[in-house]
Design a protein around this motif. Structure first.
Motif, PDB file in Angstrom:
ATOM      1  N   PRO A  10       0.833  -1.203   0.033  1.00  0.00           N
ATOM      2  CA  PRO A  10       0.203  -0.154   0.064  1.00  0.00           C
ATOM      3  C   PRO A  10       0.970   1.398   0.162  1.00  0.00           C
ATOM      4  CG  PRO A  10       0.020  -0.963   2.128  1.00  0.00           C
ATOM      5  CD  PRO A  10       0.732  -1.842   1.188  1.00  0.00           C
ATOM      6  N   TYR A  11       1.921   1.209   0.571  1.00  0.00           N
ATOM      7  CA  TYR A  11       2.884   2.273   0.638  1.00  0.00           C
ATOM      8  C   TYR A  11       3.279   2.610  -0.913  1.00  0.00           C
ATOM      9  CZ  TYR A  11       3.065   0.627   5.210  1.00  0.00           C
ATOM     10  OH  TYR A  11       2.784   0.187   6.679  1.00  0.00           O
ATOM     11  N   ASP A  97      -1.003   6.467   6.759  1.00  0.00           N
ATOM     12  CA  ASP A  97       0.081   5.290   6.966  1.00  0.00           C
ATOM     13  C   ASP A  97       0.086   4.895   8.084  1.00  0.00           C
ATOM     14  OD1 ASP A  97       0.841   6.581   4.371  1.00  0.00           O
ATOM     15  OD2 ASP A  97       2.536   7.180   4.967  1.00  0.00           O
ATOM     16  N   GLY A  98      -0.348   5.422   9.146  1.00  0.00           N
ATOM     17  CA  GLY A  98      -0.561   4.586  10.687  1.00  0.00           C
ATOM     18  C   GLY A  98      -1.668   3.335  10.485  1.00  0.00           C
ATOM     19  N   GLN A 125      -3.856  -3.801  17.205  1.00  0.00           N
ATOM     20  CA  GLN A 125      -3.746  -3.487  15.871  1.00  0.00           C
ATOM     21  C   GLN A 125      -5.245  -2.794  15.446  1.00  0.00           C
ATOM     22  OE1 GLN A 125      -0.886  -2.500  14.988  1.00  0.00           O
ATOM     23  NE2 GLN A 125      -0.033  -3.830  16.326  1.00  0.00           N
ATOM     24  N   ILE A 126      -6.176  -3.788  15.549  1.00  0.00           N
ATOM     25  CA  ILE A 126      -7.648  -3.289  15.246  1.00  0.00           C
ATOM     26  C   ILE A 126      -8.094  -2.149  15.875  1.00  0.00           C
ATOM     27  CG2 ILE A 126     -10.167  -4.290  15.019  1.00  0.00           C
ATOM     28  CD1 ILE A 126      -8.046  -5.963  13.169  1.00  0.00           C
ATOM     29  N   THR A 127      -7.747  -2.105  17.144  1.00  0.00           N
ATOM     30  CA  THR A 127      -8.376  -0.882  17.786  1.00  0.00           C
ATOM     31  C   THR A 127      -7.385   0.355  17.168  1.00  0.00           C
ATOM     32  OG1 THR A 127      -8.532  -2.077  19.802  1.00  0.00           O
ATOM     33  CG2 THR A 127      -8.130   0.280  20.195  1.00  0.00           C
ATOM     34  N   LYS A 128      -6.249   0.285  16.837  1.00  0.00           N
ATOM     35  CA  LYS A 128      -5.552   1.605  16.151  1.00  0.00           C
ATOM     36  C   LYS A 128      -6.320   1.871  14.839  1.00  0.00           C
ATOM     37  CE  LYS A 128      -0.874   0.148  17.568  1.00  0.00           C
ATOM     38  NZ  LYS A 128      -0.442   1.217  18.483  1.00  0.00           N
ATOM     39  N   ILE A 129      -6.632   0.847  14.156  1.00  0.00           N
ATOM     40  CA  ILE A 129      -7.342   0.980  12.894  1.00  0.00           C
ATOM     41  C   ILE A 129      -8.697   1.731  13.093  1.00  0.00           C
ATOM     42  CG2 ILE A 129      -8.548  -0.244  10.970  1.00  0.00           C
ATOM     43  CD1 ILE A 129      -6.512  -2.425  11.174  1.00  0.00           C
ATOM     44  N   GLN A 130      -9.529   1.349  14.118  1.00  0.00           N
ATOM     45  CA  GLN A 130     -10.783   1.827  14.561  1.00  0.00           C
ATOM     46  C   GLN A 130     -10.458   3.178  14.907  1.00  0.00           C
ATOM     47  OE1 GLN A 130     -12.887   0.295  13.311  1.00  0.00           O
ATOM     48  NE2 GLN A 130     -13.278  -2.000  13.855  1.00  0.00           N
ATOM     49  N   ALA A 157      -3.003   8.921  -0.065  1.00  0.00           N
ATOM     50  CA  ALA A 157      -2.519   8.092   1.415  1.00  0.00           C
ATOM     51  C   ALA A 157      -3.645   7.428   2.066  1.00  0.00           C
ATOM     52  CB  ALA A 157      -1.801   9.017   2.617  1.00  0.00           C
ATOM     53  N   ALA A 158      -4.857   8.226   2.235  1.00  0.00           N
ATOM     54  CA  ALA A 158      -6.145   7.773   2.775  1.00  0.00           C
ATOM     55  C   ALA A 158      -6.928   6.794   1.986  1.00  0.00           C
ATOM     56  CB  ALA A 158      -7.153   8.846   3.160  1.00  0.00           C
TER      57      ALA A 158
END
Ligand SMILES: N[C@@H](CCC(=O)N[C@@H](CS)C(=O)NCC(=O)O)C(=O)O
Length: 202
Positions: A10-11, A97-98, A125-130, A157-158
């Protein structure tokens, strides 16, 4: 100019979209950093794609630096020239990117043998995504580095982050809880720069 990239990164997709939007000619060298024969470390000591070899021989990594370099080559501007004005766009890029970083980590965890998978790692990781998605939606409402006039680096990027969620974590079904982000992304992802860089099903 030569871009070293895997077709699923994706980057790297972010950079391919930028190159397409700016109509900058480049050669694509496909390299998968996970296979033993990878040559990526010859370009980037961190062994990650994307890396970009400029026409003057300078090698640039990682994707935010490559994006900044490409701004110096012309084409439609994706970042405001004034440094302070560029910050919200860069912030949106970092947020997107995060989200991608967390999605990659969750995906890699899911690929480990079932007995070795750690559910706490995946949940973290899922919590970070949410949280990241909620913040992206807020930035969209505020037009803060996202949908702020002409196409920008934050938008690209989004778009790459959201498309990566579709690709690797479709079970998250992020559109359900983020309808305005979904409506905005539908138009963005239909641009030729995005449709030409859809990852192969691997
Ligand atoms: N922050 C880097 C992230 C690049 C990255 O993690 N790329 C992945 C592919 S999606 C990679 O090459 N991973 C190989 C590795 O970590 O060894 C960027 O924005 O370019």
């Amino acid at each position: 100019m030569k871009l070293i990239a895997s077709l699923t990164s994706p980057y790297a997709r972010k950079i391919r979209v930028i190159l397409a939007e700016k109509q900058l000619p480049f050669e694509l060298e496909v390299d998968i950093p996970w296979v033993p024969e990878t040559q990526v470390a010859a370009y980037n000591p961190l062994g990650k794609v994307p890396a970009l070899v400029a026409d003057d021989g300078e090698v640039w990594f990682d994707s935010p630096v490559i994006a900044e370099y490409l701004e110096t080559l012309g084409g439609p501007a994706l970042l405001p020239e004034e440094r302070r004005a560029a910050l919200p766009v860069r912030q949106t890029e970092a947020l997107a990117d995060g989200i991608t970083d967390a999605a990659v980590a969750a995906f890699l965890e899911s690929r480990r043998p079932a007995a070795q998978q750690d559910s706490a790692t995946s949940e973290r990781q899922i919590t970070k995504i949410q949280r990241g998605l909620a913040a992206l939606e807020e930035r969209l409402e505020q037009r803060k580095g996202l949908d702020a006039g002409s196409l920008g680096l934050g938008d690209i990027a989004a778009g790459c982050a959201l498309a990566y969620l579709d690709f690797r974590l479709p079970q998250l079904a992020w559109r359900q809880d983020h309808p305005s982000l979904a409506a905005w992304a539908a138009e963005l992802l239909a641009r030729p720069s995005f449709t030409a860089s859809v990852p192969p099903a691997l």
